[in-house]
Write a protein that holds these residues in place. Structure first.
Motif, PDB file in Angstrom:
ATOM      1  N   VAL A   1      14.625  -4.089   4.522  1.00 11.27           N
ATOM      2  CA  VAL A   1      14.068  -3.588   3.265  1.00 11.27           C
ATOM      3  C   VAL A   1      12.925  -2.629   3.592  1.00 11.27           C
ATOM      4  O   VAL A   1      12.043  -2.941   4.409  1.00 11.27           O
ATOM      5  N   VAL A   2      12.963  -1.450   2.973  1.00 11.02           N
ATOM      6  CA  VAL A   2      11.856  -0.492   3.123  1.00 11.02           C
ATOM      7  C   VAL A   2      11.196  -0.315   1.755  1.00 11.02           C
ATOM      8  O   VAL A   2      11.826  -0.512   0.710  1.00 11.02           O
ATOM      9  N   LYS A   3       9.907   0.059   1.772  1.00 10.63           N
ATOM     10  CA  LYS A   3       9.204   0.317   0.521  1.00 10.63           C
ATOM     11  C   LYS A   3       8.537   1.688   0.605  1.00 10.63           C
ATOM     12  O   LYS A   3       8.014   2.086   1.648  1.00 10.63           O
ATOM     13  N   ILE A   4       8.609   2.402  -0.506  1.00  8.22           N
ATOM     14  CA  ILE A   4       8.096   3.767  -0.561  1.00  8.22           C
ATOM     15  C   ILE A   4       7.149   3.870  -1.765  1.00  8.22           C
ATOM     16  O   ILE A   4       7.485   3.398  -2.854  1.00  8.22           O
ATOM     17  N   PRO A   5       5.966   4.449  -1.591  1.00  9.66           N
ATOM     18  CA  PRO A   5       5.043   4.586  -2.735  1.00  9.66           C
ATOM     19  C   PRO A   5       5.690   5.383  -3.868  1.00  9.66           C
ATOM     20  O   PRO A   5       6.500   6.291  -3.645  1.00  9.66           O
ATOM     21  N   ARG A   6       5.293   5.056  -5.069  1.00 12.91           N
ATOM     22  CA  ARG A   6       5.767   5.793  -6.242  1.00 12.91           C
ATOM     23  C   ARG A   6       5.317   7.257  -6.155  1.00 12.91           C
ATOM     24  O   ARG A   6       4.236   7.571  -5.658  1.00 12.91           O
ATOM     25  N   GLY A   7       6.149   8.137  -6.679  1.00  9.04           N
ATOM     26  CA  GLY A   7       5.790   9.540  -6.755  1.00  9.04           C
ATOM     27  C   GLY A   7       5.804  10.279  -5.422  1.00  9.04           C
ATOM     28  O   GLY A   7       5.184  11.336  -5.292  1.00  9.04           O
ATOM     29  N   GLU A   8       6.523   9.758  -4.454  1.00  9.54           N
ATOM     30  CA  GLU A   8       6.592  10.397  -3.140  1.00  9.54           C
ATOM     31  C   GLU A   8       7.990  10.971  -2.876  1.00  9.54           C
ATOM     32  O   GLU A   8       8.972  10.591  -3.516  1.00  9.54           O
ATOM     33  N   THR A   9       8.050  11.872  -1.929  1.00 13.30           N
ATOM     34  CA  THR A   9       9.322  12.399  -1.431  1.00 13.30           C
ATOM     35  C   THR A   9       9.619  11.734  -0.094  1.00 13.30           C
ATOM     36  O   THR A   9       8.747  11.674   0.780  1.00 13.30           O
ATOM     37  N   SER A  10      10.838  11.233   0.069  1.00  9.59           N
ATOM     38  CA  SER A  10      11.144  10.477   1.278  1.00  9.59           C
ATOM     39  C   SER A  10      12.592  10.703   1.705  1.00  9.59           C
ATOM     40  O   SER A  10      13.376  11.394   1.036  1.00  9.59           O
ATOM     41  N   GLN A  11      12.912  10.113   2.824  1.00 11.60           N
ATOM     42  CA  GLN A  11      14.257  10.165   3.396  1.00 11.60           C
ATOM     43  C   GLN A  11      14.425   8.914   4.247  1.00 11.60           C
ATOM     44  O   GLN A  11      13.556   8.581   5.050  1.00 11.60           O
ATOM     45  N   ILE A  12      15.526   8.213   4.088  1.00 17.85           N
ATOM     46  CA  ILE A  12      15.780   7.006   4.876  1.00 17.85           C
ATOM     47  C   ILE A  12      16.536   7.398   6.143  1.00 17.85           C
ATOM     48  O   ILE A  12      17.484   8.172   6.103  1.00 17.85           O
ATOM     49  N   LYS A  13      16.085   6.829   7.254  1.00 18.01           N
ATOM     50  CA  LYS A  13      16.659   7.182   8.554  1.00 18.01           C
ATOM     51  C   LYS A  13      16.999   5.916   9.332  1.00 18.01           C
ATOM     52  O   LYS A  13      16.221   4.959   9.364  1.00 18.01           O
ATOM     53  N   CYS A  14      18.180   5.932   9.972  1.00 16.94           N
ATOM     54  CA  CYS A  14      18.618   4.821  10.825  1.00 16.94           C
ATOM     55  C   CYS A  14      19.005   5.381  12.195  1.00 16.94           C
ATOM     56  O   CYS A  14      19.719   6.386  12.277  1.00 16.94           O
ATOM     57  N   VAL A  15      18.539   4.719  13.255  1.00 15.03           N
ATOM     58  CA  VAL A  15      18.793   5.167  14.627  1.00 15.03           C
ATOM     59  C   VAL A  15      19.295   3.979  15.437  1.00 15.03           C
ATOM     60  O   VAL A  15      18.653   2.928  15.487  1.00 15.03           O
ATOM     61  N   LEU A  16      20.448   4.163  16.102  1.00 15.13           N
ATOM     62  CA  LEU A  16      21.034   3.129  16.952  1.00 15.13           C
ATOM     63  C   LEU A  16      20.952   3.603  18.404  1.00 15.13           C
ATOM     64  O   LEU A  16      21.430   4.692  18.733  1.00 15.13           O
ATOM     65  N   TYR A  17      20.351   2.807  19.270  1.00  9.83           N
ATOM     66  CA  TYR A  17      20.192   3.196  20.666  1.00  9.83           C
ATOM     67  C   TYR A  17      20.336   1.965  21.556  1.00  9.83           C
ATOM     68  O   TYR A  17      20.310   0.819  21.091  1.00  9.83           O
ATOM     69  N   GLY A  18      20.543   2.202  22.852  1.00 12.50           N
ATOM     70  CA  GLY A  18      20.726   1.097  23.789  1.00 12.50           C
ATOM     71  C   GLY A  18      20.755   1.586  25.216  1.00 12.50           C
ATOM     72  O   GLY A  18      20.365   2.717  25.519  1.00 12.50           O
ATOM     73  N   ASP A  19      21.250   0.735  26.117  1.00 12.07           N
ATOM     74  CA  ASP A  19      21.166   1.018  27.546  1.00 12.07           C
ATOM     75  C   ASP A  19      22.229   1.989  28.044  1.00 12.07           C
ATOM     76  O   ASP A  19      21.983   2.730  29.003  1.00 12.07           O
ATOM     77  N   ASN A  20      23.423   1.968  27.481  1.00  8.25           N
ATOM     78  CA  ASN A  20      24.533   2.680  28.115  1.00  8.25           C
ATOM     79  C   ASN A  20      25.412   3.454  27.139  1.00  8.25           C
ATOM     80  O   ASN A  20      26.598   3.644  27.375  1.00  8.25           O
ATOM     81  N   PHE A  21      24.833   3.889  26.033  1.00 10.38           N
ATOM     82  CA  PHE A  21      25.583   4.713  25.094  1.00 10.38           C
ATOM     83  C   PHE A  21      24.671   5.752  24.471  1.00 10.38           C
ATOM     84  O   PHE A  21      23.435   5.622  24.496  1.00 10.38           O
ATOM     85  N   GLU A  22      25.273   6.767  23.937  1.00 10.17           N
ATOM     86  CA  GLU A  22      24.511   7.861  23.345  1.00 10.17           C
ATOM     87  C   GLU A  22      23.866   7.426  22.027  1.00 10.17           C
ATOM     88  O   GLU A  22      24.491   6.741  21.206  1.00 10.17           O
ATOM     89  N   THR A  23      22.627   7.803  21.838  1.00 11.54           N
ATOM     90  CA  THR A  23      21.910   7.462  20.618  1.00 11.54           C
ATOM     91  C   THR A  23      22.584   8.087  19.392  1.00 11.54           C
ATOM     92  O   THR A  23      23.018   9.234  19.428  1.00 11.54           O
ATOM     93  N   VAL A  24      22.657   7.315  18.307  1.00 11.40           N
ATOM     94  CA  VAL A  24      23.265   7.771  17.058  1.00 11.40           C
ATOM     95  C   VAL A  24      22.209   7.744  15.962  1.00 11.40           C
ATOM     96  O   VAL A  24      21.525   6.727  15.784  1.00 11.40           O
ATOM     97  N   GLU A  25      22.067   8.847  15.232  1.00  9.86           N
ATOM     98  CA  GLU A  25      21.112   8.924  14.125  1.00  9.86           C
ATOM     99  C   GLU A  25      21.829   9.329  12.847  1.00  9.86           C
ATOM    100  O   GLU A  25      22.674  10.224  12.865  1.00  9.86           O
TER     101      GLU A  25
END
Length: 373
Positions: A341-365
């Motif tokens: 769960v993420v929380k964003i202040p009222r009246g703001e501009t935002s963007q949700i971002k998810c990043v998957l990373y690990g030891d032996n595979f290419e990072t995915v965003e």
């Protein structure tokens, strides 16, 4: 966050005389055996006769939930003047698993040869090759060429004719069921079998062609490519009669990309974000991420980072809390999910971002579109 880049090296073709075995490959590379020669250029071929050597089905012990549903495929080929026949039972569920996988997401075709899911089946085939080679007293060289001659006997078919696609790299099980394929398909099958037998092999990617390279030991002659300080001798898989180190004239003096046999998992990530509540200061969103390993091998130590960007504050700022979720290893074909769960202040501009990373595979965003709260 660590990226695990695909490995490929453009190198030039060389020609050899007799060489000695080399040291093992460096850390992170596949460490297999050299192929050694034993009078490999002095065959005494027996005369053909009407009696074929038959290899019994290798796969009676293969476990499958649909034990009565097999493809039956008959193969015939010659090696050292002997005719060999083999009827294979190939589980349909195994074939369908690979048929339904994406065939256009891997630039590195070595990954098609490195799947974990087909290893129990391929190991049963390899065991038969080893048993017959031991019975016949085959040298290391002959054992390799016995396997190669089997693959070379498969039909050559173009992807556009058999699949309707310009490029359709097959997994080894597909090539066996389809009774052939084009150059990358037979190269993938050969590399998969030889690697599982313990030999140090690579894929050799040439302009509009693919072959196999096998690390040479004492007494091996012919054309080779140098990679990581080792010599990998050319193996042609698309037609009969080619021995180790023999290369078609059109590919001599041609640069190639070497694809080492190293598993590189490929992770897919998607997400949805849904409004769940608000208070006087914040809007709350639940972020749900779906994760799948569509590559070869196990994705080690994956971690998922979820945040809401604080765009009004500048680059690199996020609204707290952001989340790092440690996940279990993802075996080949595994699917899973994670939420935060993420929380964003009222009246703001935002963007949700998810990043998957690990030891032996290419990072995915992945990111949402920019939105206002």
């Amino acid at each position: 966050m660590r990226n695990y880049a695909l490995i490929g090296l453009i190198i030039c073709l060389c020609f050899s005389g007799c060489i000695s075995p080399y040291d093992n490959l460096g850390a992170g590379e596949y460490n297999g055996y050299n192929i050694d020669a034993n009078n490999n250029n002095e065959y005494n071929y027996a005369k053909d006769n009407n009696i074929a050597n038959t290899i019994n089905d290798a796969n009676d012990s293969y476990k499958t939930s649909n034990s009565n549903k097999y493809y039956i495929r008959h193969y015939e080929w010659k090696y050292k003047g002997n005719l060999w026949t083999w009827d294979l039972k190939i589980p349909k569920e195994l074939y369908n698993y690979y048929k339904n996988k994406p065939h256009n997401r891997e630039e590195n075709y070595a990954q098609y040869a490195l799947s974990d899911y087909d290893k129990p089946y391929l190991d049963s085939i390899i065991q038969k090759f080893k048993e017959v080679s031991a019975e016949k007293g085959y040298s290391d060289y002959d054992t390799v060429m016995f396997v190669v001659s089997f693959v070379q006997s498969l039909k050559y078919t173009s992807d556009s004719t058999t699949t309707g696609y310009d490029e359709y790299p097959r997994y080894p099980i597909e090539t066996l069921v389809d009774d052939g394929g084009d150059c990358e398909d037979t190269a993938i099958l050969t590399a998969s079998l030889l690697k599982e037998m313990g030999y140090d092999v690579v894929l050799i990617e040439l302009p509009n062609h693919m072959a196999v390279g096998i690390k040479g030991g004492d007494g091996i002659y012919g054309s080779y490519y140098e990679y990581n300080g080792n010599r990998y001798y050319y193996l042609e898989t698309t037609d009969t009669g080619w021995n180790i180190g023999e290369i078609p004239d059109e590919y001599k003096n041609t640069n190639a990309i070497i694809r080492p046999m190293i598993q590189i998992p490929k992770m897919e990530l998607s997400f949805s974000a849904n409004y769940i509540s608000y208070d006087a200061s914040y809007i709350y969103y639940k972020v749900h991420c779906d994760i799948e390993n569509i590559g070869s091998g196990t994705a080690k130590n994956p971690k998922l980072y979820i945040c809401a960007l604080a765009l009004s504050k500048g680059d690199g700022y996020v609204w707290k809390p952001d989340h790092v979720i440690e996940l279990d290893d993802y075996v080949e074909g595994a699917r899973g999910s994670a939420e935060a769960v993420v929380k964003i202040p009222r009246g703001e501009t935002s963007q949700i971002k998810c990043v998957l990373y690990g030891d032996n595979f290419e990072t995915v965003e992945v990111s949402s579109e920019v939105f206002n709260t």
